[in-house]
Design an enzyme around this catalytic site. Sequence first.
Site, PDB file in Angstrom:
ATOM      1  N   ASN A   1       0.816  -1.196   0.000  1.00  0.00           N
ATOM      2  CA  ASN A   1       0.000   0.000   0.000  1.00  0.00           C
ATOM      3  C   ASN A   1       0.863   1.264   0.000  1.00  0.00           C
ATOM      4  O   ASN A   1       1.091   1.861  -1.052  1.00  0.00           O
ATOM      5  CB  ASN A   1      -0.967  -0.017   1.178  1.00  0.00           C
ATOM      6  CG  ASN A   1      -2.014   1.069   1.072  1.00  0.00           C
ATOM      7  OD1 ASN A   1      -1.982   1.898   0.173  1.00  0.00           O
ATOM      8  ND2 ASN A   1      -2.946   1.079   1.997  1.00  0.00           N
ATOM      9  N   ASP A   2       1.362   1.646   1.163  1.00  0.00           N
ATOM     10  CA  ASP A   2       2.078   2.922   1.255  1.00  0.00           C
ATOM     11  C   ASP A   2       3.287   2.997   0.335  1.00  0.00           C
ATOM     12  O   ASP A   2       3.626   4.083  -0.144  1.00  0.00           O
ATOM     13  CB  ASP A   2       2.511   3.170   2.700  1.00  0.00           C
ATOM     14  CG  ASP A   2       1.307   3.403   3.608  1.00  0.00           C
ATOM     15  OD1 ASP A   2       0.357   4.047   3.148  1.00  0.00           O
ATOM     16  OD2 ASP A   2       1.321   2.934   4.753  1.00  0.00           O
ATOM     17  N   VAL A   3       3.941   1.854   0.081  1.00  0.00           N
ATOM     18  CA  VAL A   3       5.147   1.888  -0.755  1.00  0.00           C
ATOM     19  C   VAL A   3       4.802   2.136  -2.221  1.00  0.00           C
ATOM     20  O   VAL A   3       5.688   2.237  -3.062  1.00  0.00           O
ATOM     21  CB  VAL A   3       5.970   0.583  -0.639  1.00  0.00           C
ATOM     22  CG1 VAL A   3       6.476   0.405   0.772  1.00  0.00           C
ATOM     23  CG2 VAL A   3       5.200  -0.627  -1.101  1.00  0.00           C
TER      24      VAL A   3
ATOM     25  N   PHE B   1      -0.596   1.652   6.956  1.00  0.00           N
ATOM     26  CA  PHE B   1      -0.186   1.921   8.333  1.00  0.00           C
ATOM     27  C   PHE B   1      -0.011   3.405   8.580  1.00  0.00           C
ATOM     28  O   PHE B   1      -0.198   3.901   9.674  1.00  0.00           O
ATOM     29  CB  PHE B   1       1.106   1.182   8.653  1.00  0.00           C
ATOM     30  CG  PHE B   1       2.347   1.864   8.157  1.00  0.00           C
ATOM     31  CD1 PHE B   1       3.033   2.729   8.995  1.00  0.00           C
ATOM     32  CD2 PHE B   1       2.817   1.664   6.877  1.00  0.00           C
ATOM     33  CE1 PHE B   1       4.179   3.361   8.552  1.00  0.00           C
ATOM     34  CE2 PHE B   1       3.951   2.292   6.437  1.00  0.00           C
ATOM     35  CZ  PHE B   1       4.629   3.151   7.266  1.00  0.00           C
TER      36      PHE B   1
END
Lengths: 465, 99
Positions: A390-392, A430
């Site tokens: 997700n965030d990456v 996160f």
Amino acid sequence: MSQDQAINLSYLLSAVFFIFGLKRLGSPATARSGNQLGSIGMLIAVVATLVNQEVVEYQGIIAGIVLGGLVGILLAKRIQMTAMPQLVAIFNGLGGGASALVAIAEYNRIRNLPGSIDPDVSITIMLGTFIGAVTLSGSLIAFGKLQSFLVPSNAINSILIKALNLLLFLSCIGASTLLVLETGTTYLFPALIICSLLLGILLVIPIGGADMPVVIALLNSYSGLAASATGFVLGNNMLIIAGSLVGASGLILTNLMCKAMNRSIWNVIFGAFGAETSSQGHASSEGKHAQSTTSEEAAIVLAYARSVIFVPGYGLAAAQAQRQTKELADLLQSKGVDVRYAIHPVAGRMPGHMNVLLAEAEVPYDQLYPMEDINSEFDNTDVAVVVGANDVTNPAARDATDSPIYGMPILNVDKARTIIFIKRSLSPGFAGIDNELFYHPNTRMLFADARQAIADVTGAIRELE
Amino acid sequence: MEGLIISLYIFVLAVLVGFEVISKVPPILHTPLMSGSNAVSGIAVIGALLIAGKTDNPDISTYLGIVAVAIATVNVVGGFLVTDRMLQMFKKRTGDNNQ
């Protein structure tokens, strides 16, 4: 040659084995032999120690070795590869715990001897006890977080915890100083142990699940430093050398992980990412629309692609989808599709987590590309399949200066012609921020459990024939 | 004090050797490096052996030493074995060219 000299030369030999072993761990072709060299070095060191004249009583030692050996074999053989982060956390804790026990036992022994304790020795005893105990309790909390067991795995940002940590740290320093000066009461040493254990717990509790790669690497480093400290206590060079090698390798990994997130180690440990920004993140998603897709549509897109890049993340591990992913990749490859995997350095919960999982599924390692090697390739790629990352992948890291992840190196997934994003919902990662990639015009969201979704897509491709 | 200085020499030099030897590890090997070096940190077993075997008149220190021997052995044996298991899985692509 006296026995002491022979033992010290054996220690030198095992140090050489450790150094060459670690060196060989640096390349896939030699890594296995490197690990074996390390184990031979350890065997030499243990045998050399057992013939030491100071060692006169063997019963307890044999019991300890047999029991520990059996547990070690069982753990190593039985553990599932998806649980590797937990196992590494446990092992870090055991190493730190053993060092702390050695320091504590030595302190207890020399305290009962007549005369005062040399400050050189007592300083290193306090240091060994402190580092070892922090490593032990911190690792156990890390284990609990990875196992989602009792401890919440999300990030907590609390001034109270920070203040408490500072207080505990100062207490440890104060207690150690008094103990070294031999002015305090006998209760100070147990107090030091308890404060160190509490500090380990409270340092790791606030850290979010996705920062775990940094924490695990750091605890790894501590477990080595703790062993080094006991080397100072016992005046044993073997312990100092082996411990410092581990300390160095852990620090290198910690540094790599921090760089991969564009954050400093202080920010990871004391920053508690995300807790304050989540509300603002949700607001930004209003008015945007994510396009969803079905496994059948995804199958058609994939079957007619020329190049596909899989982007795995922690969700792949959580859903245990590595074998299904490999199966889909193999099927695509048999249809002439160029298949690669893009691995972000902090994808997953420990350094190299994705590589281990995909290796377990027998994905050949030359299909796995690190971020810097594959980022320029997304432009020429037909389909990027994001599985549980997700965030990456969030383009906000590139250009949204107000985003908490701004500046973090990301995979350029948004440059691919089509992005299939497998995820259970639009919930943020996160960092608590919305992923702009969900609303990208070329993104198709496939809302499902990763394992099921990939199996469905594979089935649908087979039916196309 | 002399002994402490020599120990410090060894410590600093070994840390520097560690940095040099390990600095260029590819990401694929990060986990095995971590679990392999973690097994090496089980070297604490040496200290534990020296404590646990010191006297045939056991006291608290002896028992603490024995516990330390046991948990450090778990770390050593488990660490090396699981690293080997992991490294066994890392394979190069075979078949593409051979089929």
